[in-house]
Design a protein around this motif. Structure first.
Motif, short mmCIF file in Angstrom:
data_model
loop_
_atom_site.label_atom_id
_atom_site.label_comp_id
_atom_site.label_asym_id
_atom_site.label_seq_id
_atom_site.Cartn_x
_atom_site.Cartn_y
_atom_site.Cartn_z
N SER A 1 0.81 -1.22 0.00
CA SER A 1 0.00 0.00 0.00
C SER A 1 0.84 1.27 0.00
N THR A 2 2.07 1.19 0.44
CA THR A 2 2.91 2.39 0.48
C THR A 2 3.94 2.46 -0.64
N ARG A 3 4.15 1.36 -1.34
CA ARG A 3 5.19 1.31 -2.37
C ARG A 3 5.00 2.40 -3.43
N GLU A 4 3.79 2.54 -3.95
CA GLU A 4 3.53 3.52 -5.01
C GLU A 4 3.74 4.95 -4.51
N ALA A 5 3.31 5.22 -3.28
CA ALA A 5 3.48 6.57 -2.73
C ALA A 5 4.96 6.90 -2.55
N LEU A 6 5.76 5.91 -2.20
CA LEU A 6 7.18 6.16 -2.01
C LEU A 6 7.91 6.38 -3.33
N ASN A 7 7.35 5.87 -4.42
CA ASN A 7 7.98 6.04 -5.74
C ASN A 7 7.43 7.24 -6.50
N THR A 8 6.48 7.97 -5.93
CA THR A 8 5.86 9.12 -6.57
C THR A 8 6.32 10.39 -5.88
N ALA A 9 6.72 11.38 -6.67
CA ALA A 9 7.09 12.67 -6.09
C ALA A 9 5.82 13.39 -5.65
N TRP A 10 5.79 13.87 -4.41
CA TRP A 10 4.62 14.56 -3.90
C TRP A 10 5.03 15.57 -2.84
N ILE A 11 4.12 16.49 -2.60
CA ILE A 11 4.34 17.53 -1.59
C ILE A 11 3.18 17.45 -0.61
N LEU A 12 3.48 17.49 0.66
CA LEU A 12 2.44 17.52 1.69
C LEU A 12 2.52 18.87 2.36
N ASP A 13 1.48 19.64 2.22
CA ASP A 13 1.43 20.97 2.81
C ASP A 13 0.51 20.90 4.03
N ALA A 14 1.07 21.10 5.20
CA ALA A 14 0.28 21.03 6.44
C ALA A 14 0.12 22.42 7.02
N ASP A 15 -1.10 22.81 7.27
CA ASP A 15 -1.39 24.11 7.85
C ASP A 15 -2.29 23.87 9.05
N SER A 16 -1.85 24.30 10.21
CA SER A 16 -2.69 24.11 11.39
C SER A 16 -3.02 25.47 12.00
N SER A 17 -4.26 25.60 12.40
CA SER A 17 -4.73 26.83 13.03
C SER A 17 -5.03 26.52 14.49
N VAL A 18 -4.69 27.46 15.37
CA VAL A 18 -4.92 27.27 16.80
C VAL A 18 -6.15 28.07 17.19
N LYS A 19 -7.09 27.39 17.86
CA LYS A 19 -8.32 28.04 18.34
C LYS A 19 -8.18 28.19 19.85
N LEU A 20 -8.12 29.42 20.32
CA LEU A 20 -8.01 29.68 21.76
C LEU A 20 -9.27 29.24 22.48
N LEU A 21 -9.11 28.70 23.67
CA LEU A 21 -10.23 28.24 24.47
C LEU A 21 -10.18 28.89 25.85
N TYR A 22 -11.34 29.10 26.41
CA TYR A 22 -11.43 29.62 27.77
C TYR A 22 -12.30 28.67 28.56
N GLY A 23 -11.95 28.40 29.79
CA GLY A 23 -12.70 27.45 30.60
C GLY A 23 -12.21 26.03 30.33
N ARG A 24 -13.03 25.07 30.68
CA ARG A 24 -12.66 23.66 30.48
C ARG A 24 -13.53 23.09 29.37
N GLN A 25 -12.94 22.90 28.19
CA GLN A 25 -13.69 22.37 27.07
C GLN A 25 -13.16 21.00 26.69
N ILE A 26 -14.04 20.15 26.21
CA ILE A 26 -13.67 18.79 25.81
C ILE A 26 -12.69 18.86 24.64
N GLY A 27 -11.64 18.08 24.71
CA GLY A 27 -10.67 18.01 23.62
C GLY A 27 -9.57 19.04 23.72
N ALA A 28 -9.63 19.92 24.70
CA ALA A 28 -8.59 20.93 24.85
C ALA A 28 -7.31 20.28 25.36
N GLU A 29 -6.21 20.61 24.73
CA GLU A 29 -4.92 20.07 25.15
C GLU A 29 -3.90 21.19 25.21
N ILE A 30 -2.94 21.02 26.10
CA ILE A 30 -1.86 21.99 26.17
C ILE A 30 -0.86 21.62 25.08
#
Length: 134
Positions: free
Chosen positions: A79-108
């Motif tokens: 399953s990974t052989r073809e991906a390893l033989n193909t030139a590709w770019i992975l662009d990762a963009d993450s946005s941070v959402k500020l939280l106040y109080g105790r919300q589910i899923g909040a992590e430091i």
């Protein structure tokens, strides 16, 4: 696999994907199996040893575990052989959402505005393949 790609960590979360019409259609899937079907299939791959078992049962379980390991290694490689033989770019963009109080899923984690405070990190991934001449 679709559940894992969707960020799920429990078998029960697969039930949420069963109502999703977009992801299976994009991947050419006719239907999504239930969490119980997946549990049964995976338990056959790596059976657990009974509390009391003789040497023959132990040998059979270990042989099945070895066959499953070889099968999974081969499937992963294919399953990974073809991906390893193909030139590709992975662009990762993450946005941070500020939280106040105790919300589910909040992590430091990475929080540029208020370091050390809990936040949600929203991930957006864009995967592009590059043509050989580009």
């Amino acid at each position: 696999m679709l559940s894992i790609l969707d960020g799920q960590r429990r078998y029960a979360h697969i039930a949420g994907l069963r109502g999703d019409e977009v992801a299976p259609e994009i991947l050419g899937m006719g239907k999504i199996m239930s969490d119980e079907s997946l549990r049964r299939a995976l338990s056959a791959l790596a059976p657990s040893l009974p509390k009391r078992c003789d040497d023959a049962q132990r040998a059979a379980c270990l042989a099945q575990l070895m066959k499953s390991t070889i099968w999974m290694d081969t499937a992963l490689s294919e399953s990974t052989r073809e991906a390893l033989n193909t030139a590709w770019i992975l662009d990762a963009d993450s946005s941070v959402k500020l939280l106040y109080g105790r919300q589910i899923g909040a992590e430091i984690g990475y929080n540029p505005r208020k370091p050390g405070r809990p936040s949600h990190t929203l991930h957006t991934l864009l995967n592009q393949q590059c043509s050989p001449g580009a």
